[in-house]
Design a protein around this motif. Structure first.
Motif, PDB file in Angstrom:
ATOM      1  N   ALA A  29      41.141  36.540  38.886  1.00 46.55           N
ATOM      2  CA  ALA A  29      41.663  35.187  39.050  1.00 46.55           C
ATOM      3  C   ALA A  29      41.595  34.527  37.683  1.00 46.55           C
ATOM      4  N   SER A  30      42.737  34.091  37.169  1.00 48.32           N
ATOM      5  CA  SER A  30      42.812  33.647  35.784  1.00 48.32           C
ATOM      6  C   SER A  30      43.658  32.390  35.634  1.00 48.32           C
ATOM      7  N   THR A  31      43.427  31.669  34.547  1.00 45.72           N
ATOM      8  CA  THR A  31      44.314  30.565  34.195  1.00 45.72           C
ATOM      9  C   THR A  31      45.542  31.146  33.497  1.00 45.72           C
ATOM     10  N   SER A  32      46.569  30.326  33.359  1.00 46.23           N
ATOM     11  CA  SER A  32      47.789  30.772  32.703  1.00 46.23           C
ATOM     12  C   SER A  32      47.553  31.131  31.242  1.00 46.23           C
ATOM     13  N   SER A  33      46.769  30.317  30.534  1.00 43.94           N
ATOM     14  CA  SER A  33      46.546  30.555  29.107  1.00 43.94           C
ATOM     15  C   SER A  33      45.785  31.856  28.854  1.00 43.94           C
ATOM     16  N   VAL A  34      44.926  32.255  29.795  1.00 47.13           N
ATOM     17  CA  VAL A  34      44.202  33.521  29.662  1.00 47.13           C
ATOM     18  C   VAL A  34      45.081  34.689  30.097  1.00 47.13           C
ATOM     19  N   ALA A  35      45.882  34.475  31.126  1.00 50.66           N
ATOM     20  CA  ALA A  35      46.695  35.556  31.689  1.00 50.66           C
ATOM     21  C   ALA A  35      47.824  35.986  30.768  1.00 50.66           C
ATOM     22  N   LEU A  36      48.465  35.027  30.121  1.00 50.84           N
ATOM     23  CA  LEU A  36      49.681  35.318  29.367  1.00 50.84           C
ATOM     24  C   LEU A  36      49.512  36.417  28.316  1.00 50.84           C
ATOM     25  N   PRO A  37      48.425  36.402  27.509  1.00 51.67           N
ATOM     26  CA  PRO A  37      48.278  37.466  26.497  1.00 51.67           C
ATOM     27  C   PRO A  37      48.042  38.857  27.118  1.00 51.67           C
ATOM     28  N   LEU A  38      47.633  38.897  28.389  1.00 52.67           N
ATOM     29  CA  LEU A  38      47.337  40.177  29.039  1.00 52.67           C
ATOM     30  C   LEU A  38      48.574  40.835  29.642  1.00 52.67           C
ATOM     31  N   ILE A  39      49.602  40.011  29.902  1.00 54.05           N
ATOM     32  CA  ILE A  39      50.811  40.487  30.591  1.00 54.05           C
ATOM     33  C   ILE A  39      51.825  40.982  29.545  1.00 54.05           C
ATOM     34  N   PRO A  40      52.454  42.145  29.745  1.00 48.60           N
ATOM     35  CA  PRO A  40      52.382  43.033  30.901  1.00 48.60           C
ATOM     36  C   PRO A  40      51.537  44.287  30.670  1.00 48.60           C
ATOM     37  N   LYS A  41      50.994  44.468  29.457  1.00 47.32           N
ATOM     38  CA  LYS A  41      50.318  45.720  29.139  1.00 47.32           C
ATOM     39  C   LYS A  41      48.994  45.911  29.881  1.00 47.32           C
ATOM     40  N   LYS A  42      48.236  44.814  30.048  1.00 50.78           N
ATOM     41  CA  LYS A  42      46.916  44.949  30.657  1.00 50.78           C
ATOM     42  C   LYS A  42      46.802  44.313  32.034  1.00 50.78           C
ATOM     43  N   ALA A  43      47.814  43.552  32.429  1.00 53.51           N
ATOM     44  CA  ALA A  43      47.762  42.903  33.739  1.00 53.51           C
ATOM     45  C   ALA A  43      49.161  42.519  34.191  1.00 53.51           C
ATOM     46  N   ILE A  44      49.304  42.370  35.508  1.00 56.65           N
ATOM     47  CA  ILE A  44      50.555  41.855  36.057  1.00 56.65           C
ATOM     48  C   ILE A  44      50.215  40.733  37.039  1.00 56.65           C
ATOM     49  N   PRO A  45      50.947  39.623  36.974  1.00 59.53           N
ATOM     50  CA  PRO A  45      50.680  38.506  37.894  1.00 59.53           C
ATOM     51  C   PRO A  45      51.316  38.771  39.251  1.00 59.53           C
ATOM     52  N   ILE A  46      50.545  38.559  40.311  1.00 56.38           N
ATOM     53  CA  ILE A  46      51.110  38.826  41.637  1.00 56.38           C
ATOM     54  C   ILE A  46      51.281  37.549  42.470  1.00 56.38           C
ATOM     55  N   VAL A  47      50.490  36.506  42.186  1.00 54.03           N
ATOM     56  CA  VAL A  47      50.671  35.257  42.935  1.00 54.03           C
ATOM     57  C   VAL A  47      50.007  34.097  42.201  1.00 54.03           C
ATOM     58  N   ASN A  48      50.637  32.954  42.279  1.00 56.44           N
ATOM     59  CA  ASN A  48      50.105  31.706  41.758  1.00 56.44           C
ATOM     60  C   ASN A  48      49.573  30.931  42.959  1.00 56.44           C
ATOM     61  N   THR A  49      48.270  30.732  43.032  1.00 59.68           N
ATOM     62  CA  THR A  49      47.667  30.137  44.227  1.00 59.68           C
ATOM     63  C   THR A  49      47.797  28.620  44.291  1.00 59.68           C
ATOM     64  N   SER A  50      48.403  28.006  43.260  1.00 63.13           N
ATOM     65  CA  SER A  50      48.536  26.551  43.249  1.00 63.13           C
ATOM     66  C   SER A  50      49.871  26.108  43.842  1.00 63.13           C
ATOM     67  N   ASP A  51      50.033  24.783  43.954  1.00 62.65           N
ATOM     68  CA  ASP A  51      51.283  24.229  44.462  1.00 62.65           C
ATOM     69  C   ASP A  51      52.197  23.762  43.335  1.00 62.65           C
ATOM     70  N   ILE A  52      51.853  24.131  42.100  1.00 56.51           N
ATOM     71  CA  ILE A  52      52.699  23.812  40.948  1.00 56.51           C
ATOM     72  C   ILE A  52      53.228  25.127  40.377  1.00 56.51           C
ATOM     73  N   PRO A  53      54.550  25.331  40.404  1.00 60.97           N
ATOM     74  CA  PRO A  53      55.124  26.599  39.946  1.00 60.97           C
ATOM     75  C   PRO A  53      54.792  26.896  38.486  1.00 60.97           C
TER      76      PRO A  53
END
Length: 205
Positions: free
Chosen positions: A88-112
């Motif tokens: 479970a990650s914030t956007s700023s942490v997730a972005l550098p990981l995608i796509p080589k080390k991670a893939i986003p599967i769902v945003n649990t918030s109500d803000i796209p």
């Protein structure tokens, strides 16, 4: 609760990440496996990020093994080496990981997530899935006895300040979005979040 909210200036979402090549390549596949194997998928993250996930998963009728961390860095490290299945990650942490080390599967918030960022294109959010999402604000607040006229002035001036090029540039440099909500929208949103957090925190026990 001992605060009067003037406005939101930004906030963070709890984004669920899986590893490239894993069987949880999408929200539907993740949900399907979690229903077949309740509590078997491990999810790492700090308490606030896990609350966002727990709130959504409860509505979806799935159960995972929540693994709380004191820091996002430690959670990311264990996710990298495979000690936990998902993150479970914030956007700023997730972005550098995608796509080589991670893939986003769902945003649990109500803000796209920002559609202009290609890594987030097609990632569903809670609202789109028909659930109630949880968004964690970065708010400006004042003493609860502050006169409303002063609070309104702070809200208005913060909105103008966030439009200044230097402020926009600063937000961009630290990897944050400007998500401004004036007082009339921020106050009810904050109260709603507190109610959601009280329910979600019980799911982590």
């Amino acid at each position: 609760t001992q605060i009067k909210i003037a406005c939101y200036v930004s906030g963070f979402r709890s984004i669920i990440l899986s590893k490239p090549g894993s069987k949880w390549s999408s929200w539907e596949k993740f949900k399907e496996d979690a229903k077949k194997n309740p509590g078997k998928i491990s999810l790492a993250g700090t308490q606030s990020l896990l609350m966002g996930a727990a709130a959504l998963f409860d509505q979806a009728g799935i159960t995972v093994n929540y693994v709380p961390y004191e820091s996002t860095g430690s959670a990311v490290a264990d996710f990298w080496v495979g000690h936990v299945d998902c993150l479970a990650s914030t956007s700023s942490v997730a972005l550098p990981l995608i796509p080589k080390k991670a893939i986003p599967i769902v945003n649990t918030s109500d803000i796209p997530l920002p559609e202009k960022i290609k890594e987030y294109q097609g990632v569903p959010d809670a609202t789109r899935l028909g659930y109630e999402g949880m968004f964690f604000p970065r708010w400006i607040g004042v003493h609860p006895e502050t006169p409303d006229a002063i609070v309104d002035t702070i809200s208005e001036k913060m909105g103008k300040l966030l439009q200044h090029p230097s402020v926009k540039d600063l937000f961009k440099k630290v990897g944050e979005e400007i998500i401004y909500l004036p007082r009339p929208k921020a106050e009810p949103a904050y109260k709603k979040m507190l109610g959601s957090m009280k329910k979600a925190v019980k799911l982590l026990k």
